[in-house]
Design a protein around this motif. Structure first.
Motif, short mmCIF file in Angstrom:
data_model
loop_
_atom_site.label_atom_id
_atom_site.label_comp_id
_atom_site.label_asym_id
_atom_site.label_seq_id
_atom_site.Cartn_x
_atom_site.Cartn_y
_atom_site.Cartn_z
N GLY A 53 1.23 5.15 7.75
CA GLY A 53 0.01 5.31 6.97
C GLY A 53 -1.01 4.19 6.94
N ALA A 54 -0.83 3.16 7.74
CA ALA A 54 -1.82 2.07 7.74
C ALA A 54 -1.69 1.24 9.02
N HIS A 55 -2.54 0.23 9.12
CA HIS A 55 -2.53 -0.65 10.29
C HIS A 55 -1.31 -1.56 10.34
N LYS A 56 -0.62 -1.72 9.21
CA LYS A 56 0.43 -2.75 9.12
C LYS A 56 1.50 -2.62 10.20
N VAL A 57 1.79 -1.39 10.61
CA VAL A 57 2.86 -1.15 11.57
C VAL A 57 2.54 -1.73 12.96
N GLY A 67 4.19 -2.75 -1.39
CA GLY A 67 5.32 -2.14 -0.70
C GLY A 67 4.96 -1.62 0.67
N GLN A 68 3.68 -1.66 1.04
CA GLN A 68 3.27 -1.11 2.34
C GLN A 68 3.85 -1.93 3.50
N HIS A 69 3.73 -3.25 3.39
CA HIS A 69 4.29 -4.08 4.45
C HIS A 69 5.82 -4.02 4.43
N GLY A 85 3.26 -10.29 6.75
CA GLY A 85 2.50 -9.05 6.79
C GLY A 85 1.01 -9.17 7.00
N SER A 86 0.48 -10.39 7.03
CA SER A 86 -0.96 -10.52 7.24
C SER A 86 -1.25 -11.80 8.02
N VAL A 87 -2.53 -12.08 8.23
CA VAL A 87 -2.90 -13.27 9.02
C VAL A 87 -2.88 -14.52 8.13
N ALA A 89 -14.79 -4.16 7.46
CA ALA A 89 -13.36 -4.04 7.13
C ALA A 89 -13.08 -4.72 5.81
N CYS A 90 -12.09 -4.19 5.08
CA CYS A 90 -11.70 -4.84 3.83
C CYS A 90 -10.78 -6.02 4.14
N VAL A 91 -10.71 -6.96 3.20
CA VAL A 91 -9.90 -8.16 3.40
C VAL A 91 -9.00 -8.44 2.20
N GLY A 92 -7.70 -8.38 2.44
CA GLY A 92 -6.74 -8.89 1.48
C GLY A 92 -6.33 -10.26 1.99
N GLY A 93 -5.34 -10.28 2.88
CA GLY A 93 -5.04 -11.49 3.64
C GLY A 93 -5.94 -11.56 4.86
N GLY A 94 -6.29 -10.38 5.40
CA GLY A 94 -7.26 -10.32 6.49
C GLY A 94 -6.78 -9.72 7.79
N SER A 95 -5.62 -9.04 7.81
CA SER A 95 -5.11 -8.62 9.12
C SER A 95 -5.84 -7.42 9.73
N ALA A 120 -3.56 -2.89 -4.84
CA ALA A 120 -2.50 -3.89 -4.71
C ALA A 120 -2.60 -4.66 -3.40
N GLY A 121 -3.09 -4.01 -2.34
CA GLY A 121 -3.15 -4.67 -1.03
C GLY A 121 -4.24 -5.74 -0.93
N LEU A 122 -5.18 -5.75 -1.86
CA LEU A 122 -6.26 -6.75 -1.82
C LEU A 122 -6.07 -7.82 -2.89
N PRO A 159 -8.99 8.04 1.65
CA PRO A 159 -8.65 6.70 2.15
C PRO A 159 -7.76 5.95 1.16
N ALA A 160 -7.08 4.92 1.64
CA ALA A 160 -6.36 4.01 0.74
C ALA A 160 -7.38 3.31 -0.15
N LEU A 161 -6.94 2.88 -1.31
CA LEU A 161 -7.84 2.15 -2.23
C LEU A 161 -8.38 0.88 -1.59
N GLU A 162 -7.57 0.21 -0.78
CA GLU A 162 -8.03 -0.99 -0.09
C GLU A 162 -9.22 -0.63 0.79
N THR A 163 -9.01 0.38 1.63
CA THR A 163 -10.03 0.84 2.56
C THR A 163 -11.31 1.25 1.84
N LEU A 187 -10.87 2.14 8.98
CA LEU A 187 -10.19 2.92 7.94
C LEU A 187 -8.71 2.49 7.92
N SER A 188 -8.46 1.39 7.21
CA SER A 188 -7.17 0.70 7.33
C SER A 188 -5.95 1.52 6.92
N GLY A 189 -6.12 2.47 5.97
CA GLY A 189 -4.94 3.22 5.55
C GLY A 189 -5.27 4.49 4.81
N ARG A 190 -4.26 5.32 4.63
CA ARG A 190 -4.47 6.59 3.94
C ARG A 190 -4.13 6.49 2.46
C1 LIG Z 1 -2.16 -4.20 3.12
C2 LIG Z 1 -3.39 -3.41 3.29
C3 LIG Z 1 -4.66 -4.02 3.36
C4 LIG Z 1 -4.88 -5.50 3.15
O1 LIG Z 1 -4.25 -6.34 4.06
P1 LIG Z 1 -5.05 -7.07 5.25
O2 LIG Z 1 -4.05 -8.01 5.81
O3 LIG Z 1 -6.22 -7.76 4.64
O4 LIG Z 1 -5.47 -6.02 6.20
C5 LIG Z 1 -5.77 -3.22 3.59
N1 LIG Z 1 -5.65 -1.89 3.73
C6 LIG Z 1 -4.45 -1.26 3.65
C7 LIG Z 1 -4.40 0.21 3.80
C8 LIG Z 1 -3.28 -2.00 3.44
O5 LIG Z 1 -2.10 -1.37 3.35
#
Ligand SMILES: *Cc1c(COP(=O)(O)O)cnc(C)c1O
Length: 394
Positions: free
Chosen positions: A88-92, A117-119, A192-194, A233-239, A306-308, A351-355, A377-380
């Motif tokens: 469901g997201a880019h993390k994989v 919990g996504q990572h 899980g991130s950069v 793109a949204c940024v939490g850690g930034g991956s 939570a992801g941001l 979309p995911a709340l982060e996205t 669109l980083s996640g669902r």
């Molecule tokens: C974890 C997550 C993020 C935030 O992490 P980045 O490392 O900044 O990408 C953004 N979007 C989704 C859907 C996530 O699961």
């Protein structure tokens, strides 16, 4: 020629990065540093990585022209559909790559930290796939808040360890993971991130770079040009942002927009807009921009997503911010919720709340009619349904 957005040999992007680690971890980090580029660039790795991305993860992810969203904002808006990846997201993208690197280094025990919990799920997934031992550190509060993901990790065979210190959330889980790593340096820390000590930020960016690698040929196919005008793109850690920006960082004519979570408002005291509120400091082994008080203590971030909800950004993003290569914008909880409802209603994509934070800057931009934008669109949003239901627009 080497890009100035690649780290130097000590892992610095400008003044940011490095590896601030305890002596005991040095051999482990050095082993990874000495080998990661060679492994990633090897034919054997590329073959395995690309084959798993194709058949297991479901890549390439589509680059979708969002017609109705484009009409609404008066520009050409494409969505890079990382939400369609397995889990469901880019993390994989990153966990598949790192598990292969761990295997090449002969590691059999994997540890990871997770917030929402996504990572953790993405890590437990690839550990199940490879038959490796997996321990995930998670804040006690997050374990309560994210029960479905905890159940997934357990079903996948991972051990979930509660972090009971501090605020009992992501930063405490990361501290616990690092503590465990120091005591068990033979384990592989699958970050899980950069973020984290060099070479982790660069390694994760290289593994997420598949996003912009695909964008290039997909845009060429659809618009005749490899380069869009703007990437958001949204940024939490930034991956996910690092992956979406990666192959465009040296093309100065491509505008890069990083969107942080403003929570209840940048200056409300309840925010995670790190670049706006942070200062230079060291967190989780790397020199970067982070939210801290006058004594250098980490300030608790807040975001509905939570992801941001992380008090720092990775060193590459600190450098993109300082050098003004990327424009940093932000969106509040409320703006993100509105953007999530909008995309759902006019494109049929939840979309995911982060996205949703990335989408939320569209109404704040002055767009030109022929402007080509890609929103990553980083996640669902399945994982966020309970939040969406709670805030359902009347
Ligand atoms: C974890 C997550 C993020 C935030 O992490 P980045 O490392 O900044 O990408 C953004 N979007 C989704 C859907 C996530 O699961």
């Amino acid at each position: 020629m080497k890009s100035k957005f690649q780290p130097d040999k000590n892992g610095y992007f400008g003044q940011f990065g490095g590896a601030f680690i305890p002596e005991l971890l040095y051999p482990n980090v050095k082993e990874l540093e000495d080998n990661y580029i060679q492994i990633i660039e090897s034919e054997e790795f590329q073959k395995e990585y690309k084959s798993l991305l194709k058949d297991y993860v479901g890549r390439p992810t589509p680059l979708y022209f969002a017609k109705r969203l484009s009409e609404k904002y008066g520009a050409h808006i494409y969505l890079k559909r990382e939400d369609l990846n397995h889990t469901g997201a880019h993390k994989v993208n990153n966990t598949v790559g790192q598990i292969l690197i761990a295997k090449k280094l002969g590691k059999t025990k994997i540890i990871a930290e997770t917030g929402a919990g996504q990572h953790g799920v993405a890590t437990a997934t690839v550990c199940a796939l490879m038959g490796l031992d997996c321990t995930v550190f998670m804040g006690e509060i997050d374990i309560e808040r994210q029960a479905p993901n905890v159940a997934r990790m357990k079903m996948l065979g991972a051990k979930v360890v509660a972090a009971t210190s501090g605020s009992k959330t992501l930063k405490d889980a990361t501290n616990e993971a690092i503590r465990y790593w120091i005591q068990n340096p033979e384990t592989f820390y699958l970050i899980g991130s950069v973020v984290g000590p060099h070479p982790h930020p660069d390694m994760v960016a290289r593994l997420q770079a598949i996003i912009s690698e695909e964008m290039k040929w997909q845009l060429k196919e659809k618009t005749g040009k490899e380069n869009p005008d703007t990437i958001i793109a949204c940024v939490g850690g930034g991956s996910n942002a690092a992956g979406a920006f990666y192959h465009y960082m040296d093309d100065e004519d491509v505008e890069l927009i990083a969107v942080e979570a403003a929570g209840l408002g940048v200056n409300s005291g309840e925010s995670a807009a790190t670049s706006q509120l942070g200062e230079v400091g060291i967190i989780h082994g790397s020199k970067t921009i982070l939210m801290q008080d006058e004594y250098g203590q980490i300030v608790e971030p807040y975001s509905i997503s939570a992801g941001l909800d992380y008090p720092g950004v990775g060193p590459l993003h600190a450098f993109l911010y300082e050098s003004k290569r990327a424009k940093f914008m932000n969106a509040t909880d409320k703006e993100a919720l509105a953007a999530a409802y909008e995309l759902t209603k006019i494109e049929g994509i939840i979309p995911a709340l982060e996205t949703a934070h990335a989408l939320a800057v569209l109404p704040k931009m002055k767009l030109k009619k022929d402007q080509v934008l890609v929103v990553n669109l980083s996640g669902r949003g399945d994982k966020d349904l309970s939040t969406y239901i709670k805030h359902l627009e009347k």
